[in-house]
Write a protein that holds these residues in place. Sequence first.
Motif, mmCIF file in Angstrom:
data_model
loop_
_atom_site.group_PDB
_atom_site.id
_atom_site.type_symbol
_atom_site.label_atom_id
_atom_site.label_comp_id
_atom_site.label_asym_id
_atom_site.label_seq_id
_atom_site.Cartn_x
_atom_site.Cartn_y
_atom_site.Cartn_z
ATOM 1 N N GLU A 157 0.741 4.945 0.249
ATOM 2 C CA GLU A 157 -0.190 6.437 0.475
ATOM 3 C C GLU A 157 0.352 7.463 -0.207
ATOM 4 O O GLU A 157 1.885 7.808 -0.079
ATOM 5 C CB GLU A 157 0.022 7.183 1.920
ATOM 6 C CG GLU A 157 -1.761 5.483 2.589
ATOM 7 C CD GLU A 157 -1.775 5.625 4.079
ATOM 8 O OE1 GLU A 157 -1.899 5.833 4.883
ATOM 9 O OE2 GLU A 157 -0.706 5.312 4.405
ATOM 10 N N ILE B 37 1.944 -4.815 2.976
ATOM 11 C CA ILE B 37 0.690 -5.660 3.463
ATOM 12 C C ILE B 37 0.391 -6.706 4.245
ATOM 13 O O ILE B 37 0.340 -7.408 5.019
ATOM 14 C CB ILE B 37 -1.171 -5.144 2.585
ATOM 15 C CG1 ILE B 37 -0.816 -3.730 1.980
ATOM 16 C CG2 ILE B 37 -1.931 -5.248 3.501
ATOM 17 C CD1 ILE B 37 -1.560 -3.617 1.169
ATOM 18 N N LYS C 295 0.466 -1.532 0.123
ATOM 19 C CA LYS C 295 0.209 0.159 0.060
ATOM 20 C C LYS C 295 0.896 1.261 -0.111
ATOM 21 O O LYS C 295 2.168 1.311 0.788
ATOM 22 C CB LYS C 295 -0.991 -0.215 1.204
ATOM 23 C CG LYS C 295 -1.561 0.898 0.802
ATOM 24 C CD LYS C 295 -2.111 1.148 2.684
ATOM 25 C CE LYS C 295 -3.070 2.566 3.014
ATOM 26 N NZ LYS C 295 -3.581 2.517 4.724
ATOM 27 N N TYR D 246 -2.265 0.981 -4.533
ATOM 28 C CA TYR D 246 -2.186 -0.865 -4.047
ATOM 29 C C TYR D 246 -1.159 -1.686 -4.967
ATOM 30 O O TYR D 246 -1.850 -1.402 -5.750
ATOM 31 C CB TYR D 246 -3.326 -1.320 -3.678
ATOM 32 C CG TYR D 246 -3.890 -0.998 -2.605
ATOM 33 C CD1 TYR D 246 -4.638 0.192 -2.261
ATOM 34 C CD2 TYR D 246 -3.271 -1.520 -1.280
ATOM 35 C CE1 TYR D 246 -4.921 0.651 -1.131
ATOM 36 C CE2 TYR D 246 -4.192 -1.413 0.326
ATOM 37 C CZ TYR D 246 -4.735 0.184 -0.125
ATOM 38 O OH TYR D 246 -5.797 0.652 1.186
ATOM 39 N N ARG E 285 -8.228 -7.770 8.527
ATOM 40 C CA ARG E 285 -8.944 -6.963 6.999
ATOM 41 C C ARG E 285 -8.568 -7.104 6.538
ATOM 42 O O ARG E 285 -9.479 -6.618 5.075
ATOM 43 C CB ARG E 285 -9.000 -5.659 7.899
ATOM 44 C CG ARG E 285 -10.126 -4.945 8.271
ATOM 45 C CD ARG E 285 -10.738 -4.020 8.412
ATOM 46 N NE ARG E 285 -9.785 -2.670 8.014
ATOM 47 C CZ ARG E 285 -9.548 -1.803 6.901
ATOM 48 N NH1 ARG E 285 -10.329 -2.038 6.144
ATOM 49 N NH2 ARG E 285 -8.583 -1.027 6.883
ATOM 50 N N VAL E 286 -7.900 -7.918 5.910
ATOM 51 C CA VAL E 286 -7.386 -7.942 3.919
ATOM 52 C C VAL E 286 -7.145 -9.597 4.149
ATOM 53 O O VAL E 286 -6.923 -10.706 4.886
ATOM 54 C CB VAL E 286 -5.493 -6.993 4.169
ATOM 55 C CG1 VAL E 286 -6.231 -6.291 4.110
ATOM 56 C CG2 VAL E 286 -5.255 -8.365 4.703
ATOM 57 N N ILE F 166 -10.389 -6.184 1.278
ATOM 58 C CA ILE F 166 -10.027 -5.162 2.025
ATOM 59 C C ILE F 166 -11.775 -5.096 2.528
ATOM 60 O O ILE F 166 -12.475 -4.437 1.576
ATOM 61 C CB ILE F 166 -9.649 -3.712 1.897
ATOM 62 C CG1 ILE F 166 -7.731 -3.539 1.288
ATOM 63 C CG2 ILE F 166 -9.579 -3.179 3.427
ATOM 64 C CD1 ILE F 166 -7.799 -2.383 0.931
ATOM 65 N N THR G 287 -13.827 -1.007 4.553
ATOM 66 C CA THR G 287 -12.977 -0.269 3.777
ATOM 67 C C THR G 287 -13.402 1.165 4.779
ATOM 68 O O THR G 287 -14.271 1.707 4.590
ATOM 69 C CB THR G 287 -13.558 0.463 2.441
ATOM 70 O OG1 THR G 287 -13.480 -1.180 0.931
ATOM 71 C CG2 THR G 287 -12.149 0.911 1.897
ATOM 72 N N GLN G 288 -12.257 1.894 5.224
ATOM 73 C CA GLN G 288 -12.577 3.073 5.377
ATOM 74 C C GLN G 288 -11.768 3.686 5.066
ATOM 75 O O GLN G 288 -10.977 3.518 3.878
ATOM 76 C CB GLN G 288 -11.392 2.270 7.174
ATOM 77 C CG GLN G 288 -12.186 2.055 7.611
ATOM 78 C CD GLN G 288 -10.569 0.897 8.819
ATOM 79 O OE1 GLN G 288 -10.226 1.431 9.635
ATOM 80 N NE2 GLN G 288 -11.804 0.538 10.129
ATOM 81 N N ASP H 177 -7.799 3.741 4.772
ATOM 82 C CA ASP H 177 -7.367 3.082 2.996
ATOM 83 C C ASP H 177 -7.105 3.535 1.565
ATOM 84 O O ASP H 177 -6.774 2.834 0.756
ATOM 85 C CB ASP H 177 -8.113 1.888 3.087
ATOM 86 C CG ASP H 177 -8.572 0.986 4.035
ATOM 87 O OD1 ASP H 177 -9.967 0.502 4.476
ATOM 88 O OD2 ASP H 177 -7.910 0.296 4.995
ATOM 89 N N SER H 178 -7.704 4.564 1.818
ATOM 90 C CA SER H 178 -7.337 5.685 0.548
ATOM 91 C C SER H 178 -5.331 5.449 -0.096
ATOM 92 O O SER H 178 -4.957 5.972 0.866
ATOM 93 C CB SER H 178 -7.692 6.874 0.112
ATOM 94 O OG SER H 178 -7.442 6.923 -0.998
#
Lengths: 111, 115
Positions: A39, A47, A37, A88, A61-62, A77, A80-81, A84-85
Amino acid sequence: GESVGLHLPTLSVQEGDNSIINCAYSNSASDYFIWYKQESGKGPQFIIDIRSNMDKRQGQRVTVLLNKTVKHLSLQIAATQPGDSAVYFCAEKRIDDKIIFGKGTRLHILP
Amino acid sequence: DAGITQSPRHKVTETGTPVTLRCHQTENHRYMYWYRQDPGHGLRLIHYSYGVKDTDKGEVSDGYSVSRSKTEDFLLTLESATSSQTSVYFCAISGRLGDSRNEQFFGPGTRLTVL
């Protein structure tokens, strides 16, 4: 030739829904497949990985699924929250320890 | 935080000049890597090292050289920078005792612009 690629460059998902990010690979001579991941403005972050002799592995969660018949890898995922943006990347670790990355999928979370 | 830093974080240079990027780690990881990241290409491996004075080429090694004279430092050198080497460069480390070798820890990146 060898390649690790992604089906979609951008994926938009409603907050709370599950996200599924897909990846196709062509090189069968890899012992691990890995998801990263990234950002904005940061380096990639590991991950989860899956060994090539497995078809499923779960983390927090994955879940990663590996279908060797069709050379397909996916990252799921759950719930999604906003955090998580990110972009990937799927990657493959070859037997010579080189890690080859795919081009990335941007996950966009809708409020 | 895996204790990895890169310097400089930003650099602007001119075509034909030499450039050296430094990666420094503090946690005794055996493996170190240099990648470049460009739009449309993802991350591509330039060179990597599996120990002091042991290095090997990656996918896009032309125009780059590396050196690792001690465990904690991995240097990437562009002998004569070209505009095609404008990119974001990431260093990564892996292979600390007890860690998965698949888990690479990445540095914050160096943005290099070659004019």
